[in-house]
Write a protein that holds these residues in place. Structure first.
Motif, PDB file in Angstrom:
ATOM      1  N   ASN A  28       0.870  -1.165   0.000  1.00 31.93           N
ATOM      2  CA  ASN A  28       0.000   0.000   0.000  1.00 31.93           C
ATOM      3  C   ASN A  28       0.913   1.222   0.000  1.00 31.93           C
ATOM      4  N   PHE A  29       0.396   2.371  -0.405  1.00 30.99           N
ATOM      5  CA  PHE A  29       1.229   3.548  -0.587  1.00 30.99           C
ATOM      6  C   PHE A  29       0.725   4.726   0.213  1.00 30.99           C
ATOM      7  N   LEU A  30       1.656   5.528   0.693  1.00 29.31           N
ATOM      8  CA  LEU A  30       1.348   6.759   1.400  1.00 29.31           C
ATOM      9  C   LEU A  30       2.141   7.878   0.743  1.00 29.31           C
ATOM     10  N   THR A  31       1.447   8.890   0.259  1.00 23.60           N
ATOM     11  CA  THR A  31       2.080  10.067  -0.326  1.00 23.60           C
ATOM     12  C   THR A  31       1.706  11.259   0.538  1.00 23.60           C
ATOM     13  N   ILE A  32       2.719  11.993   0.972  1.00 24.02           N
ATOM     14  CA  ILE A  32       2.483  13.173   1.793  1.00 24.02           C
ATOM     15  C   ILE A  32       2.931  14.389   0.999  1.00 24.02           C
ATOM     16  N   ILE A  33       1.995  15.294   0.791  1.00 28.24           N
ATOM     17  CA  ILE A  33       2.276  16.518   0.049  1.00 28.24           C
ATOM     18  C   ILE A  33       2.406  17.645   1.064  1.00 28.24           C
ATOM     19  N   VAL A  70      -3.250   9.716   0.033  1.00 30.18           N
ATOM     20  CA  VAL A  70      -2.582  10.988  -0.235  1.00 30.18           C
ATOM     21  C   VAL A  70      -2.949  11.933   0.896  1.00 30.18           C
ATOM     22  N   VAL A  71      -1.925  12.483   1.550  1.00 25.10           N
ATOM     23  CA  VAL A  71      -2.129  13.411   2.657  1.00 25.10           C
ATOM     24  C   VAL A  71      -1.733  14.808   2.197  1.00 25.10           C
ATOM     25  N   CYS A  72      -2.636  15.743   2.358  1.00 25.33           N
ATOM     26  CA  CYS A  72      -2.349  17.136   2.034  1.00 25.33           C
ATOM     27  C   CYS A  72      -3.227  18.019   2.914  1.00 25.33           C
ATOM     28  N   LEU A  80      -9.213  19.765  -5.646  1.00 28.67           N
ATOM     29  CA  LEU A  80      -8.553  19.035  -6.722  1.00 28.67           C
ATOM     30  C   LEU A  80      -8.290  17.590  -6.319  1.00 28.67           C
ATOM     31  N   LEU A  81      -7.868  17.371  -5.084  1.00 30.51           N
ATOM     32  CA  LEU A  81      -7.561  16.017  -4.625  1.00 30.51           C
ATOM     33  C   LEU A  81      -8.824  15.171  -4.470  1.00 30.51           C
ATOM     34  N   PHE A  99      -6.621  12.428   2.366  1.00 34.80           N
ATOM     35  CA  PHE A  99      -6.741  12.687   3.799  1.00 34.80           C
ATOM     36  C   PHE A  99      -6.093  14.014   4.156  1.00 34.80           C
ATOM     37  N   ARG A 100      -6.572  14.630   5.211  1.00 37.39           N
ATOM     38  CA  ARG A 100      -5.971  15.857   5.722  1.00 37.39           C
ATOM     39  C   ARG A 100      -4.883  15.567   6.742  1.00 37.39           C
ATOM     40  N   SER A 101      -4.905  14.377   7.355  1.00 34.82           N
ATOM     41  CA  SER A 101      -3.899  14.065   8.378  1.00 34.82           C
ATOM     42  C   SER A 101      -3.219  12.734   8.076  1.00 34.82           C
ATOM     43  N   GLU A 102      -1.946  12.667   8.429  1.00 32.46           N
ATOM     44  CA  GLU A 102      -1.184  11.439   8.229  1.00 32.46           C
ATOM     45  C   GLU A 102      -1.724  10.310   9.093  1.00 32.46           C
TER      46      GLU A 102
END
Length: 114
Positions: A28-33, A70-72, A80-81, A99-102
């Motif tokens: 699984n993947f976690l991307t933090i912007i 995706v966290v931003c 957009l997300l 998501f807004r939080s990690e």
């Protein structure tokens, strides 16, 4: 991810990750912007991004659907997300969520399948 992001930059990041010797298709993947601007990414760019990533999307060896979070926290990028998340549901084998939080993203990634 940080800095000025475009759809091409985001695809490039995915391609670089896939080229790494430690890449596994079963994660699984976690991307933090953070500290990023998505101002250059339009709705059309987002649709193209979904399509480009769908072409790279391959199933896990066990056939289960991968998850990508995706966290931003940037409120300006939220619309957009969310658009990306909804658009990707029809084209991607990977279940992607914004998501807004990690902490929330990590809880979803490790939680039971929907």
């Amino acid at each position: 991810m940080s800095g000025r992001l475009t759809a091409n930059v985001m695809v490039g990041i995915v391609l670089a990750a896939r080229a790494d010797a430690g890449w596994s298709n079963d994660y699984n993947f976690l991307t933090i912007i953070t500290n990023a601007s998505l101002a250059d990414v339009s709705a059309d760019d987002t649709a193209t991004l979904v399509h480009q990533l769908a072409e790279l999307d391959t199933p896990r060896a066990d056939g289960k659907r991968k998850r990508a979070a995706v966290v931003c926290s940037d409120e300006m990028a939220a619309g957009l997300l969310v658009y990306y998340e909804l658009h990707s549901r029809t084209e991607r084998m990977t279940d992607e969520r914004f998501f807004r939080s990690e902490a929330a993203a990590r809880a979803w990634l490790t939680g039971p399948a929907d």
